[in-house]
Design a protein around this motif. Structure first.
Motif, short mmCIF file in Angstrom:
data_model
loop_
_atom_site.label_atom_id
_atom_site.label_comp_id
_atom_site.label_asym_id
_atom_site.label_seq_id
_atom_site.Cartn_x
_atom_site.Cartn_y
_atom_site.Cartn_z
N ARG A 144 -1.90 -7.62 5.75
CA ARG A 144 -2.05 -6.16 5.68
C ARG A 144 -1.45 -5.64 4.38
O ARG A 144 -0.56 -6.24 3.80
CB ARG A 144 -1.29 -5.49 6.83
N ASN A 145 -1.91 -4.45 3.97
CA ASN A 145 -1.30 -3.80 2.82
C ASN A 145 0.11 -3.36 3.17
O ASN A 145 0.46 -3.24 4.34
CB ASN A 145 -2.14 -2.60 2.38
N ARG B 14 5.52 -1.60 12.11
CA ARG B 14 5.55 -2.35 10.86
C ARG B 14 5.99 -1.39 9.76
O ARG B 14 6.49 -0.31 10.03
CB ARG B 14 4.16 -2.92 10.57
N THR C 281 4.23 0.49 7.90
CA THR C 281 3.51 1.77 7.95
C THR C 281 4.19 2.75 8.89
O THR C 281 4.40 3.92 8.54
CB THR C 281 2.05 1.54 8.41
#
Length: 134
Positions: free
Chosen positions: A15-16, A106, A108
């Protein structure tokens, strides 16, 4: 002097990655990056470090303006980052959640909580031209 505060997203696998960036040197675009690093299997840790101009990095994806922080309040900004719980171990090796009553957190989710708290506590101020991100 007010300093611009952004969320910065970089390429990551799988993931980014996202965190909070304060542009402490407007002349060259460098600053300080506040984020959590790690994963949901081993847990994460809070990290604050000097950071080059995000747009100059090959993994750069996006930079969104949150608002401004007074130069003298960057320490307070870091205090707010440290207040937000760092995501811990959340998955077992077989991929099952340790606590199914809680959603996975996470970088984010951590960043969104930090941004919300920075705005709520007035550490970062939004102007007419700034928009909330994340």
């Amino acid at each position: 002097m007010p300093l611009k505060v952004y969320t910065v997203t970089t390429l990551g696998a799988p993931r980014n990655h996202i965190g909070v960036f304060v542009e402490t040197s407007p002349t060259n675009g460098s600053g300080q990056f506040f984020n959590v690093e790690g994963n949901v299997l081993t847990g994460m840790e809070y990290i604050s470090r000097p950071h080059p101009k995000p747009e100059d990095m090959p993994e750069f994806v996006e930079k969104k303006l949150i608002g401004e922080v007074d130069e003298n309040e960057v320490g307070r900004l870091e205090d707010v980052c440290r207040k937000v719980e760092v995501p811990g171990v959340q998955l077992r090796l077989n991929g099952s959640q340790i606590d199914e009553t809680k959603p996975l957190r996470r970088c984010t989710e951590w960043t969104k909580e930090v941004v919300d708290l920075l705005l709520e506590e007035g550490v970062v101020k939004q102007g007419a031209s700034t928009v909330s991100t994340v």
